[in-house]
Design an enzyme around this catalytic site. Structure first.
Site, PDB file in Angstrom:
ATOM      1  N   LYS A  93       0.820  -1.223   0.000  1.00 48.24           N
ATOM      2  CA  LYS A  93       0.000   0.000   0.000  1.00 48.24           C
ATOM      3  C   LYS A  93       0.849   1.268   0.000  1.00 48.24           C
ATOM      4  O   LYS A  93       0.605   2.183  -0.778  1.00 48.24           O
ATOM      5  CB  LYS A  93      -0.906   0.034   1.235  1.00 48.24           C
ATOM      6  CG  LYS A  93      -2.006  -0.985   1.270  1.00 48.24           C
ATOM      7  CD  LYS A  93      -2.911  -0.770   2.471  1.00 48.24           C
ATOM      8  CE  LYS A  93      -2.239  -1.041   3.810  1.00 48.24           C
ATOM      9  NZ  LYS A  93      -1.901  -2.461   4.022  1.00 48.24           N
ATOM     10  N   THR A  94       1.812   1.331   0.905  1.00 52.12           N
ATOM     11  CA  THR A  94       2.588   2.564   1.038  1.00 52.12           C
ATOM     12  C   THR A  94       3.391   2.836  -0.221  1.00 52.12           C
ATOM     13  O   THR A  94       3.412   3.969  -0.734  1.00 52.12           O
ATOM     14  CB  THR A  94       3.526   2.482   2.261  1.00 52.12           C
ATOM     15  OG1 THR A  94       2.743   2.311   3.436  1.00 52.12           O
ATOM     16  CG2 THR A  94       4.368   3.742   2.392  1.00 52.12           C
ATOM     17  N   GLU A 152      -3.749   6.136   1.321  1.00 46.31           N
ATOM     18  CA  GLU A 152      -3.449   4.753   1.696  1.00 46.31           C
ATOM     19  C   GLU A 152      -4.606   4.241   2.556  1.00 46.31           C
ATOM     20  O   GLU A 152      -4.930   4.814   3.594  1.00 46.31           O
ATOM     21  CB  GLU A 152      -2.136   4.688   2.469  1.00 46.31           C
ATOM     22  CG  GLU A 152      -1.765   3.276   2.883  1.00 46.31           C
ATOM     23  CD  GLU A 152      -0.364   3.162   3.430  1.00 46.31           C
ATOM     24  OE1 GLU A 152      -0.123   2.224   4.207  1.00 46.31           O
ATOM     25  OE2 GLU A 152       0.495   4.005   3.086  1.00 46.31           O
TER      26      GLU A 152
END
Length: 460
Positions: free
Chosen positions: A124-125, A168
Protein backbone atom coordinates in the site's frame (compact mmCIF):
# COMPACT_ATOMS: atom_id res chain seq x y z
CA UNK A 1 -18.69 1.86 10.14
CA UNK A 2 -20.72 3.37 7.33
CA UNK A 3 -18.25 5.53 5.47
CA UNK A 4 -18.19 9.30 5.14
CA UNK A 5 -19.84 11.39 7.88
CA UNK A 6 -20.68 14.61 6.03
CA UNK A 7 -21.77 16.43 9.21
CA UNK A 8 -18.57 15.86 11.18
CA UNK A 9 -17.25 19.42 11.07
CA UNK A 10 -20.51 21.34 10.72
CA UNK A 11 -20.21 24.52 12.81
CA UNK A 12 -16.72 23.63 14.02
CA UNK A 13 -13.55 25.63 13.43
CA UNK A 14 -11.33 24.55 16.36
CA UNK A 15 -9.87 21.03 16.37
CA UNK A 16 -7.54 19.29 18.83
CA UNK A 17 -5.43 16.25 17.90
CA UNK A 18 -4.25 13.82 20.60
CA UNK A 19 -1.10 12.12 19.27
CA UNK A 20 -0.53 14.91 16.77
CA UNK A 21 3.10 13.87 16.26
CA UNK A 22 2.16 10.62 14.53
CA UNK A 23 2.80 10.08 10.83
CA UNK A 24 -0.86 9.21 10.29
CA UNK A 25 -2.05 12.43 11.90
CA UNK A 26 0.31 14.83 10.14
CA UNK A 27 -1.24 14.79 6.63
CA UNK A 28 -4.71 15.35 8.12
CA UNK A 29 -3.36 18.29 10.10
CA UNK A 30 -1.67 19.71 6.98
CA UNK A 31 -4.84 19.56 4.90
CA UNK A 32 -7.20 20.89 7.58
CA UNK A 33 -4.78 23.67 8.52
CA UNK A 34 -4.45 24.67 4.86
CA UNK A 35 -8.21 25.11 4.47
CA UNK A 36 -8.49 27.30 7.57
CA UNK A 37 -9.20 25.21 10.66
CA UNK A 38 -7.66 26.35 13.95
CA UNK A 39 -5.68 23.38 15.24
CA UNK A 40 -3.99 22.46 18.50
CA UNK A 41 -2.53 19.14 19.54
CA UNK A 42 -0.60 17.16 22.09
CA UNK A 43 1.94 14.39 22.00
CA UNK A 44 3.99 12.46 24.54
CA UNK A 45 7.11 12.85 22.43
CA UNK A 46 8.96 15.43 20.39
CA UNK A 47 10.32 14.91 16.89
CA UNK A 48 10.48 16.06 13.29
CA UNK A 49 6.69 16.04 12.77
CA UNK A 50 6.01 18.08 15.91
CA UNK A 51 8.73 20.53 14.83
CA UNK A 52 7.07 20.93 11.44
CA UNK A 53 3.65 21.44 12.97
CA UNK A 54 4.94 24.14 15.29
CA UNK A 55 6.62 25.79 12.28
CA UNK A 56 3.13 25.92 10.70
CA UNK A 57 1.96 27.96 13.69
CA UNK A 58 0.17 25.11 15.45
CA UNK A 59 0.28 24.95 19.27
CA UNK A 60 1.55 21.46 20.19
CA UNK A 61 1.58 20.63 23.90
CA UNK A 62 4.18 18.22 25.24
CA UNK A 63 2.33 15.58 27.23
CA UNK A 64 -1.36 14.95 27.77
CA UNK A 65 -3.27 17.13 30.22
CA UNK A 66 -6.99 17.77 30.66
CA UNK A 67 -6.68 21.51 30.11
CA UNK A 68 -5.25 20.98 26.62
CA UNK A 69 -8.75 20.37 25.22
CA UNK A 70 -10.31 23.49 26.74
CA UNK A 71 -11.74 25.72 24.02
CA UNK A 72 -11.75 23.12 21.27
CA UNK A 73 -14.89 21.96 19.44
CA UNK A 74 -13.78 18.49 18.29
CA UNK A 75 -11.10 16.08 19.49
CA UNK A 76 -9.34 13.67 17.12
CA UNK A 77 -7.32 10.87 18.68
CA UNK A 78 -5.05 8.20 17.24
CA UNK A 79 -5.79 4.51 17.69
CA UNK A 80 -2.78 4.26 20.02
CA UNK A 81 -4.38 6.57 22.61
CA UNK A 82 -5.80 4.60 25.57
CA UNK A 83 -9.40 5.12 26.64
CA UNK A 84 -8.31 6.56 30.03
CA UNK A 85 -6.29 9.38 28.43
CA UNK A 86 -6.87 12.55 30.51
CA UNK A 87 -7.69 14.65 27.44
CA UNK A 88 -10.28 12.16 26.23
CA UNK A 89 -11.77 12.03 29.73
CA UNK A 90 -11.96 15.82 29.91
CA UNK A 91 -13.54 16.04 26.46
CA UNK A 92 -16.21 13.55 27.59
CA UNK A 93 -16.81 15.54 30.80
CA UNK A 94 -17.25 18.77 28.85
CA UNK A 95 -19.39 17.18 26.14
CA UNK A 96 -16.80 17.81 23.40
CA UNK A 97 -17.21 15.20 20.65
CA UNK A 98 -14.20 12.95 20.02
CA UNK A 99 -13.49 10.77 16.98
CA UNK A 100 -10.76 8.29 16.13
CA UNK A 101 -8.32 9.23 13.35
CA UNK A 102 -9.93 6.93 10.77
CA UNK A 103 -13.20 8.87 11.03
CA UNK A 104 -11.40 12.13 10.30
CA UNK A 105 -9.50 10.41 7.49
CA UNK A 106 -12.83 9.47 5.91
CA UNK A 107 -14.08 13.03 6.26
CA UNK A 108 -10.96 14.67 4.82
CA UNK A 109 -10.70 12.21 1.92
CA UNK A 110 -14.27 12.79 0.94
CA UNK A 111 -14.03 16.58 0.91
CA UNK A 112 -12.24 15.91 -2.39
CA UNK A 113 -14.26 14.95 -5.47
CA UNK A 114 -11.97 12.11 -6.46
CA UNK A 115 -10.56 10.03 -3.58
CA UNK A 116 -8.15 7.42 -4.97
CA UNK A 117 -7.95 4.83 -2.18
CA UNK A 118 -5.16 2.25 -2.35
CA UNK A 119 -5.68 -0.96 -0.38
CA UNK A 120 -4.10 -4.39 -0.08
CA UNK A 121 -2.36 -6.51 2.50
CA UNK A 122 1.05 -5.64 1.06
CA UNK A 123 2.43 -2.78 -1.00
CA UNK A 124 0.00 0.00 0.00
CA UNK A 125 2.59 2.56 1.04
CA UNK A 126 4.86 1.98 -1.95
CA UNK A 127 1.98 2.14 -4.44
CA UNK A 128 0.40 5.20 -2.82
CA UNK A 129 3.72 7.04 -2.80
CA UNK A 130 4.52 5.97 -6.37
CA UNK A 131 1.11 7.18 -7.58
CA UNK A 132 1.46 10.54 -5.82
CA UNK A 133 4.94 11.15 -7.22
CA UNK A 134 3.83 10.21 -10.73
CA UNK A 135 0.86 12.59 -10.62
CA UNK A 136 2.96 15.43 -9.18
CA UNK A 137 5.71 15.00 -11.76
CA UNK A 138 3.06 15.09 -14.50
CA UNK A 139 1.95 18.53 -13.28
CA UNK A 140 -0.96 17.49 -11.08
CA UNK A 141 -1.70 18.88 -7.63
CA UNK A 142 -3.26 15.99 -5.68
CA UNK A 143 -3.60 15.89 -1.93
CA UNK A 144 -2.06 12.80 -0.33
CA UNK A 145 -2.16 10.72 2.82
CA UNK A 146 0.66 8.14 2.81
CA UNK A 147 1.71 5.56 5.41
CA UNK A 148 5.40 6.36 4.97
CA UNK A 149 7.52 9.36 4.09
CA UNK A 150 7.80 10.12 0.37
CA UNK A 151 11.27 11.62 -0.21
CA UNK A 152 10.06 13.50 -3.30
CA UNK A 153 7.95 15.75 -1.03
CA UNK A 154 9.85 14.98 2.20
CA UNK A 155 6.53 14.31 3.91
CA UNK A 156 3.83 11.76 4.69
CA UNK A 157 1.24 13.68 2.74
CA UNK A 158 0.27 17.06 1.38
CA UNK A 159 -2.54 19.50 0.78
CA UNK A 160 -3.50 19.71 -2.88
CA UNK A 161 -5.75 22.13 -4.72
CA UNK A 162 -6.86 19.61 -7.36
CA UNK A 163 -9.95 17.40 -7.15
CA UNK A 164 -7.88 14.28 -6.40
CA UNK A 165 -6.61 12.91 -3.11
CA UNK A 166 -4.52 9.74 -3.00
CA UNK A 167 -5.09 7.84 0.24
CA UNK A 168 -3.45 4.75 1.70
CA UNK A 169 -6.46 2.67 2.72
CA UNK A 170 -5.68 0.24 5.54
CA UNK A 171 -7.88 -2.75 6.28
CA UNK A 172 -6.80 -3.01 9.94
CA UNK A 173 -9.87 -2.64 12.20
CA UNK A 174 -11.84 -1.95 9.01
CA UNK A 175 -10.41 1.58 8.83
CA UNK A 176 -10.87 1.65 5.06
CA UNK A 177 -14.63 1.29 5.45
CA UNK A 178 -14.69 4.94 6.58
CA UNK A 179 -13.78 5.90 3.01
CA UNK A 180 -15.94 6.38 -0.07
CA UNK A 181 -13.46 5.93 -2.92
CA UNK A 182 -14.04 7.41 -6.34
CA UNK A 183 -11.46 4.89 -7.53
CA UNK A 184 -10.18 2.09 -5.31
CA UNK A 185 -7.16 -0.17 -5.74
CA UNK A 186 -6.86 -3.71 -4.37
CA UNK A 187 -3.26 -4.86 -4.63
CA UNK A 188 -3.70 -8.26 -2.95
CA UNK A 189 -5.61 -9.96 -0.15
CA UNK A 190 -3.54 -12.15 2.16
CA UNK A 191 -3.92 -13.61 5.66
CA UNK A 192 -3.06 -10.77 8.02
CA UNK A 193 -4.66 -9.06 11.03
CA UNK A 194 -6.48 -12.31 11.73
CA UNK A 195 -6.41 -11.45 15.44
CA UNK A 196 -9.07 -8.91 14.38
CA UNK A 197 -10.74 -10.56 11.37
CA UNK A 198 -10.54 -14.11 12.84
CA UNK A 199 -11.01 -15.81 9.44
CA UNK A 200 -10.00 -15.25 5.82
CA UNK A 201 -13.70 -15.17 4.93
CA UNK A 202 -14.19 -12.18 7.23
CA UNK A 203 -11.13 -10.46 5.76
CA UNK A 204 -12.40 -11.01 2.21
CA UNK A 205 -15.85 -9.76 3.22
CA UNK A 206 -14.31 -6.48 4.42
CA UNK A 207 -12.42 -6.01 1.16
CA UNK A 208 -15.65 -6.73 -0.68
CA UNK A 209 -17.45 -4.04 1.35
CA UNK A 210 -14.60 -1.66 0.51
CA UNK A 211 -14.99 -2.43 -3.20
CA UNK A 212 -18.73 -1.83 -2.97
CA UNK A 213 -18.14 1.61 -1.42
CA UNK A 214 -16.34 2.60 -4.63
CA UNK A 215 -18.22 5.05 -6.84
CA UNK A 216 -16.41 4.73 -10.18
CA UNK A 217 -13.96 1.86 -10.67
CA UNK A 218 -11.92 -0.76 -8.82
CA UNK A 219 -8.35 -1.32 -9.98
CA UNK A 220 -7.51 -4.92 -9.05
CA UNK A 221 -4.73 -7.50 -9.26
CA UNK A 222 -5.99 -10.18 -11.67
CA UNK A 223 -3.13 -12.52 -10.70
CA UNK A 224 -4.23 -12.68 -7.06
CA UNK A 225 -6.81 -15.42 -6.47
CA UNK A 226 -8.17 -13.88 -3.26
CA UNK A 227 -8.68 -10.53 -4.98
CA UNK A 228 -10.53 -12.22 -7.84
CA UNK A 229 -12.77 -13.94 -5.29
CA UNK A 230 -13.46 -10.64 -3.49
CA UNK A 231 -14.63 -9.04 -6.73
CA UNK A 232 -16.91 -11.85 -7.90
CA UNK A 233 -20.30 -10.30 -8.61
CA UNK A 234 -19.25 -6.78 -7.52
CA UNK A 235 -21.27 -4.42 -9.71
CA UNK A 236 -18.55 -1.84 -10.30
CA UNK A 237 -16.29 -1.23 -13.27
CA UNK A 238 -13.16 -3.32 -12.68
CA UNK A 239 -9.83 -2.37 -14.24
CA UNK A 240 -7.26 -5.16 -13.90
CA UNK A 241 -3.49 -5.38 -13.76
CA UNK A 242 -1.25 -8.41 -13.79
CA UNK A 243 1.66 -10.35 -15.21
CA UNK A 244 0.49 -13.94 -15.63
CA UNK A 245 -3.03 -13.14 -16.83
CA UNK A 246 -4.32 -11.05 -19.78
CA UNK A 247 -5.11 -8.03 -17.62
CA UNK A 248 -6.04 -4.53 -18.81
CA UNK A 249 -2.61 -3.30 -17.66
CA UNK A 250 -0.09 -6.07 -18.15
CA UNK A 251 3.68 -6.31 -17.68
CA UNK A 252 5.49 -8.30 -20.37
CA UNK A 253 9.13 -8.85 -21.34
CA UNK A 254 10.20 -8.54 -17.70
CA UNK A 255 13.98 -8.40 -17.35
CA UNK A 256 16.40 -7.85 -14.48
CA UNK A 257 18.43 -4.93 -15.84
CA UNK A 258 20.67 -4.93 -12.76
CA UNK A 259 20.63 -7.19 -9.72
CA UNK A 260 17.15 -7.06 -8.10
CA UNK A 261 15.95 -4.18 -10.33
CA UNK A 262 13.41 -4.95 -13.03
CA UNK A 263 12.31 -3.46 -16.34
CA UNK A 264 9.24 -4.35 -18.37
CA UNK A 265 6.89 -3.26 -21.11
CA UNK A 266 3.34 -2.24 -20.29
CA UNK A 267 0.48 -3.37 -22.48
CA UNK A 268 -2.78 -1.44 -22.06
CA UNK A 269 -5.72 -3.47 -23.35
CA UNK A 270 -3.21 -5.54 -25.31
CA UNK A 271 -1.48 -2.61 -27.04
CA UNK A 272 2.11 -1.53 -26.25
CA UNK A 273 2.02 1.61 -24.10
CA UNK A 274 5.38 2.21 -22.38
CA UNK A 275 8.69 0.76 -21.22
CA UNK A 276 9.25 1.03 -17.46
CA UNK A 277 12.46 0.69 -15.47
CA UNK A 278 12.00 0.40 -11.71
CA UNK A 279 14.32 2.20 -9.31
CA UNK A 280 13.11 0.16 -6.33
CA UNK A 281 14.26 -3.45 -5.94
CA UNK A 282 12.16 -6.60 -6.10
CA UNK A 283 9.92 -8.30 -8.64
CA UNK A 284 6.89 -7.66 -6.41
CA UNK A 285 7.25 -3.97 -7.25
CA UNK A 286 6.24 -4.74 -10.83
CA UNK A 287 2.71 -5.23 -9.49
CA UNK A 288 2.85 -2.03 -7.45
CA UNK A 289 4.07 -0.13 -10.51
CA UNK A 290 1.26 -1.52 -12.68
CA UNK A 291 -1.32 -0.42 -10.11
CA UNK A 292 0.23 3.08 -9.92
CA UNK A 293 0.38 3.22 -13.73
CA UNK A 294 -3.32 2.34 -14.00
CA UNK A 295 -4.38 4.79 -11.27
CA UNK A 296 -2.36 7.71 -12.63
CA UNK A 297 -3.59 6.96 -16.17
CA UNK A 298 -7.20 7.25 -15.05
CA UNK A 299 -6.51 10.81 -13.87
CA UNK A 300 -4.90 12.24 -16.96
CA UNK A 301 -1.30 11.07 -16.87
CA UNK A 302 0.02 9.87 -20.22
CA UNK A 303 1.81 6.53 -20.53
CA UNK A 304 5.10 8.38 -20.94
CA UNK A 305 4.45 10.42 -17.78
CA UNK A 306 3.57 7.26 -15.86
CA UNK A 307 6.77 5.55 -16.97
CA UNK A 308 8.86 8.61 -16.05
CA UNK A 309 7.24 9.04 -12.63
CA UNK A 310 7.59 5.37 -11.74
CA UNK A 311 11.23 5.32 -12.84
CA UNK A 312 11.98 8.43 -10.76
CA UNK A 313 10.41 6.88 -7.64
CA UNK A 314 13.15 5.59 -5.35
CA UNK A 315 11.06 4.28 -2.51
CA UNK A 316 9.17 5.41 0.54
CA UNK A 317 10.64 5.60 4.02
CA UNK A 318 11.18 2.18 5.64
CA UNK A 319 10.51 0.32 2.37
CA UNK A 320 13.86 -1.32 1.57
CA UNK A 321 15.43 1.98 2.56
CA UNK A 322 19.22 1.92 2.21
CA UNK A 323 20.42 3.85 5.25
CA UNK A 324 24.14 3.77 4.63
CA UNK A 325 27.31 1.75 5.05
CA UNK A 326 29.35 0.96 8.14
CA UNK A 327 32.69 -0.83 7.86
CA UNK A 328 31.85 -2.07 4.38
CA UNK A 329 28.48 -3.44 5.58
CA UNK A 330 25.36 -2.07 3.89
CA UNK A 331 22.56 -1.25 6.38
CA UNK A 332 18.96 -1.18 5.13
CA UNK A 333 15.58 -0.99 6.83
CA UNK A 334 12.20 -2.37 5.80
CA UNK A 335 8.70 -2.28 7.28
CA UNK A 336 7.97 -5.95 6.40
CA UNK A 337 6.16 -7.62 9.30
CA UNK A 338 4.08 -10.37 7.66
CA UNK A 339 5.58 -13.60 6.23
CA UNK A 340 4.57 -12.70 2.66
CA UNK A 341 6.23 -9.28 2.99
CA UNK A 342 9.35 -10.77 4.55
CA UNK A 343 9.56 -13.32 1.72
CA UNK A 344 9.37 -10.58 -0.93
CA UNK A 345 11.90 -8.36 0.82
CA UNK A 346 14.38 -11.19 1.42
CA UNK A 347 14.01 -12.37 -2.17
CA UNK A 348 14.90 -8.86 -3.33
CA UNK A 349 17.85 -8.80 -0.93
CA UNK A 350 19.18 -12.14 -2.18
CA UNK A 351 18.89 -10.95 -5.79
CA UNK A 352 21.23 -8.04 -5.01
CA UNK A 353 24.08 -10.53 -4.65
CA UNK A 354 25.74 -9.30 -1.51
CA UNK A 355 28.26 -11.55 0.20
CA UNK A 356 25.64 -12.51 2.79
CA UNK A 357 22.18 -11.27 3.86
CA UNK A 358 21.38 -10.66 7.53
CA UNK A 359 17.74 -10.55 8.61
CA UNK A 360 17.34 -8.63 11.87
CA UNK A 361 13.67 -9.14 12.69
CA UNK A 362 11.43 -7.64 15.36
CA UNK A 363 8.21 -9.69 15.65
CA UNK A 364 5.17 -7.44 16.05
CA UNK A 365 2.33 -8.52 18.37
CA UNK A 366 2.10 -11.82 20.20
CA UNK A 367 -1.08 -12.84 18.39
CA UNK A 368 0.44 -12.55 14.91
CA UNK A 369 3.68 -14.23 16.00
CA UNK A 370 1.79 -17.12 17.57
CA UNK A 371 -0.60 -17.54 14.64
CA UNK A 372 2.09 -17.40 11.93
CA UNK A 373 5.07 -18.83 13.82
CA UNK A 374 5.86 -21.59 11.31
CA UNK A 375 5.47 -19.20 8.35
CA UNK A 376 7.83 -16.68 9.93
CA UNK A 377 10.39 -19.40 10.55
CA UNK A 378 10.11 -20.72 6.99
CA UNK A 379 10.70 -17.37 5.27
CA UNK A 380 13.40 -16.14 7.67
CA UNK A 381 15.46 -19.27 6.94
CA UNK A 382 16.06 -17.75 3.47
CA UNK A 383 18.49 -15.27 5.04
CA UNK A 384 22.11 -16.28 5.61
CA UNK A 385 22.01 -15.01 9.19
CA UNK A 386 18.97 -14.36 11.40
CA UNK A 387 18.97 -12.14 14.49
CA UNK A 388 15.74 -11.68 16.46
CA UNK A 389 14.56 -9.19 19.05
CA UNK A 390 11.94 -9.45 21.72
CA UNK A 391 8.35 -9.38 20.45
CA UNK A 392 6.89 -5.87 20.35
CA UNK A 393 3.49 -6.33 21.93
CA UNK A 394 1.98 -2.98 20.97
CA UNK A 395 -1.43 -3.01 22.69
CA UNK A 396 -1.10 -6.71 23.63
CA UNK A 397 0.26 -7.88 26.98
CA UNK A 398 2.87 -10.64 27.18
CA UNK A 399 1.10 -12.39 30.03
CA UNK A 400 -1.93 -13.01 27.81
CA UNK A 401 0.09 -15.17 25.39
CA UNK A 402 2.48 -18.10 25.62
CA UNK A 403 4.61 -17.37 22.54
CA UNK A 404 8.06 -15.80 22.96
CA UNK A 405 10.92 -14.93 20.64
CA UNK A 406 12.75 -18.05 21.82
CA UNK A 407 10.00 -20.16 20.22
CA UNK A 408 10.68 -18.59 16.83
CA UNK A 409 14.45 -18.84 17.25
CA UNK A 410 14.13 -22.55 18.02
CA UNK A 411 12.65 -23.09 14.55
CA UNK A 412 15.45 -21.26 12.69
CA UNK A 413 18.78 -23.13 12.78
CA UNK A 414 21.70 -20.88 13.67
CA UNK A 415 19.55 -17.90 14.67
CA UNK A 416 20.21 -15.83 17.75
CA UNK A 417 18.07 -13.42 19.74
CA UNK A 418 18.66 -10.60 22.20
CA UNK A 419 16.55 -8.59 24.60
CA UNK A 420 17.86 -5.11 23.68
CA UNK A 421 18.64 -3.28 20.45
CA UNK A 422 22.08 -2.44 21.83
CA UNK A 423 22.93 -6.14 22.06
CA UNK A 424 21.50 -6.77 18.59
CA UNK A 425 23.54 -3.97 17.02
CA UNK A 426 26.69 -4.99 18.85
CA UNK A 427 26.38 -8.65 17.76
CA UNK A 428 25.67 -7.82 14.13
CA UNK A 429 28.49 -5.30 13.74
CA UNK A 430 30.99 -7.65 15.39
CA UNK A 431 30.08 -10.51 13.07
CA UNK A 432 29.02 -9.00 9.74
CA UNK A 433 31.71 -8.87 7.07
CA UNK A 434 32.46 -6.24 4.40
CA UNK A 435 30.14 -6.88 1.46
CA UNK A 436 27.26 -8.08 3.66
CA UNK A 437 23.75 -6.60 3.63
CA UNK A 438 22.03 -6.13 6.99
CA UNK A 439 18.25 -5.69 6.84
CA UNK A 440 16.32 -4.58 9.89
CA UNK A 441 12.74 -5.82 9.47
CA UNK A 442 9.46 -5.06 11.24
CA UNK A 443 6.76 -2.42 11.64
CA UNK A 444 7.77 -1.44 15.19
CA UNK A 445 10.87 0.50 16.21
CA UNK A 446 13.54 -1.90 14.92
CA UNK A 447 14.87 0.97 12.76
CA UNK A 448 16.53 2.19 15.97
CA UNK A 449 18.83 -0.85 15.86
CA UNK A 450 19.80 0.04 12.28
CA UNK A 451 20.75 3.54 13.39
CA UNK A 452 22.84 2.07 16.22
CA UNK A 453 24.71 -0.08 13.70
CA UNK A 454 25.42 2.90 11.48
CA UNK A 455 26.54 4.94 14.49
CA UNK A 456 28.87 2.18 15.67
CA UNK A 457 30.41 2.05 12.21
CA UNK A 458 31.02 5.79 12.22
CA UNK A 459 32.81 5.50 15.57
CA UNK A 460 34.80 2.40 14.70
Amino acid sequence: MNGFNSDLLDGKTKLHFIGIGGSGMFPLVQILHAVGYEITGSDAGEGDIVDRERAMGIDVFHGHRAENVHGTQLVVYSAAIPSDNPELAEAARLGIPAVERSVMLGYVANTYQHPICISGTHGKTTTTAMTVQTMLMAGGDPAAIIGGKLPYIDAYGRYGAAREIVVEACEYHNTFLQLVPYVSVILNVDADHLEFFKTMDNLKASFRRFALLTEQAVIANLDDANTREVLEGVDRDVVTFGIDTPADYRAVHITEYRPAFFAFDVLVHGAPAAHVELSVPGRHNVYNALAAFAAASMFGCTSEQCAAGIHAFRGAGRRFEILGEAGGVTIADDYAHHPAELAATLASAKEMRHRAVWAVFQPFTYSRTQMLLDDFARVLREADHVVLTEIMGSREKAEDYTVRTADLAAKIPGSVWFDTFEKVADYVMKNAQPGDLVLTLGCGDIYKAARMMLHSGENA
